[in-house]
Design a protein around this motif. Sequence first.
Motif, PDB file in Angstrom:
ATOM      1  N   SER A 162       7.700  -1.258  -0.022  1.00  0.00           N
ATOM      2  CA  SER A 162       7.536   0.109  -0.511  1.00  0.00           C
ATOM      3  C   SER A 162       7.954   1.131   0.536  1.00  0.00           C
ATOM      4  O   SER A 162       8.583   2.152   0.225  1.00  0.00           O
ATOM      5  CB  SER A 162       6.085   0.347  -0.936  1.00  0.00           C
ATOM      6  N   TYR A 163       7.627   0.865   1.793  1.00  0.00           N
ATOM      7  CA  TYR A 163       8.034   1.751   2.879  1.00  0.00           C
ATOM      8  C   TYR A 163       9.558   1.840   2.938  1.00  0.00           C
ATOM      9  O   TYR A 163      10.128   2.944   3.025  1.00  0.00           O
ATOM     10  CB  TYR A 163       7.489   1.236   4.210  1.00  0.00           C
ATOM     11  N   SER A 164      10.228   0.705   2.861  1.00  0.00           N
ATOM     12  CA  SER A 164      11.688   0.677   2.923  1.00  0.00           C
ATOM     13  C   SER A 164      12.300   1.425   1.738  1.00  0.00           C
ATOM     14  O   SER A 164      13.277   2.180   1.900  1.00  0.00           O
ATOM     15  CB  SER A 164      12.186  -0.775   2.938  1.00  0.00           C
ATOM     16  N   LYS A 165      11.754   1.215   0.537  1.00  0.00           N
ATOM     17  CA  LYS A 165      12.283   1.880  -0.649  1.00  0.00           C
ATOM     18  C   LYS A 165      12.091   3.390  -0.573  1.00  0.00           C
ATOM     19  O   LYS A 165      12.995   4.169  -0.924  1.00  0.00           O
ATOM     20  CB  LYS A 165      11.590   1.335  -1.897  1.00  0.00           C
ATOM     21  N   MET A 166      10.930   3.842  -0.109  1.00  0.00           N
ATOM     22  CA  MET A 166      10.669   5.274  -0.035  1.00  0.00           C
ATOM     23  C   MET A 166      11.507   5.947   1.049  1.00  0.00           C
ATOM     24  O   MET A 166      12.033   7.038   0.857  1.00  0.00           O
ATOM     25  CB  MET A 166       9.174   5.523   0.181  1.00  0.00           C
ATOM     26  N   VAL A 167      11.655   5.285   2.191  1.00  0.00           N
ATOM     27  CA  VAL A 167      12.508   5.820   3.249  1.00  0.00           C
ATOM     28  C   VAL A 167      13.950   5.921   2.756  1.00  0.00           C
ATOM     29  O   VAL A 167      14.638   6.929   2.988  1.00  0.00           O
ATOM     30  CB  VAL A 167      12.431   4.939   4.514  1.00  0.00           C
ATOM     31  N   GLY A 168      14.414   4.886   2.046  1.00  0.00           N
ATOM     32  CA  GLY A 168      15.765   4.905   1.499  1.00  0.00           C
ATOM     33  C   GLY A 168      15.965   6.031   0.505  1.00  0.00           C
ATOM     34  O   GLY A 168      17.022   6.693   0.494  1.00  0.00           O
ATOM     35  N   ALA A 200       2.133   3.801  -5.511  1.00  0.00           N
ATOM     36  CA  ALA A 200       0.950   3.064  -5.959  1.00  0.00           C
ATOM     37  C   ALA A 200       0.860   1.707  -5.265  1.00  0.00           C
ATOM     38  O   ALA A 200      -0.217   1.287  -4.816  1.00  0.00           O
ATOM     39  CB  ALA A 200       0.987   2.881  -7.479  1.00  0.00           C
ATOM     40  N   GLN A 201       1.985   1.016  -5.160  1.00  0.00           N
ATOM     41  CA  GLN A 201       2.017  -0.289  -4.505  1.00  0.00           C
ATOM     42  C   GLN A 201       1.619  -0.161  -3.041  1.00  0.00           C
ATOM     43  O   GLN A 201       0.887  -1.003  -2.505  1.00  0.00           O
ATOM     44  CB  GLN A 201       3.424  -0.890  -4.627  1.00  0.00           C
TER      45      GLN A 201
END
Length: 224
Positions: free
Chosen positions: A207-213, A147-148
């Motif tokens: 958000s990109y970093s969190k989702m990739v992680g 969402a973010q």
Amino acid sequence: MATALNHPFYPLDLNPIGYAANTMSITALLETFAVTVAGVIALTSAVVKAAKPSISRTDKVLVGWFVFSGCIHFVLEGYFVYNHKIMPRRLDLLGQMWKEYAKADSRYMTMEPFVLCMETITAFAWGPLCYITAWMIVSESTHRHPAQMIVSMGQFYGDILYYATSIMEGIYHGRSYARPETFYYWGYFIFLNAFWIVIPAFCIYQSYSKMVGAFRQASSSSVK
């Protein structure tokens, strides 16, 4: 008919139909806006602190950002969308605020199609989604980062187009929508809107970093 002699907007041949001059001073309008913004942020901070004392400082700031953005999008920009046909003659508080801002971008006084379409999407898509995202951060929802990412990308893309359409109009057609005073162009048009470039860019990266992680961790777990 309004003419260059009885309205403060540029270009001088602009015709803001039914224009009525503001009755509040610039100082009063800016002070009211600043106090309201400070109040929204302070109230949000107090509620978040009470509801979730353990929230990180970064997330607390982002909750404040999304609540503030939601208010700007849904209330202020939603007001413009609803009243766009009669903006030049509005004399209530929000109407006078828009007419003050329009000294930096007179497209808001002329029912300009791009601005109207952009503001409609911003008000009724990104506005509510900002509130939802703020709640997701506090509740630690698994849907928070998608969402973010969506709302921040929408804000970033919309702001880039907003800047670009005005700037390119000046480059290719020699038409400026801002008064010549530095305060209006660099203060209102550039500075105030830059927040929706810088902060969404950070949110997209986060958000990109969190989702990739998360995907990387899931992939590693499945291999084991």
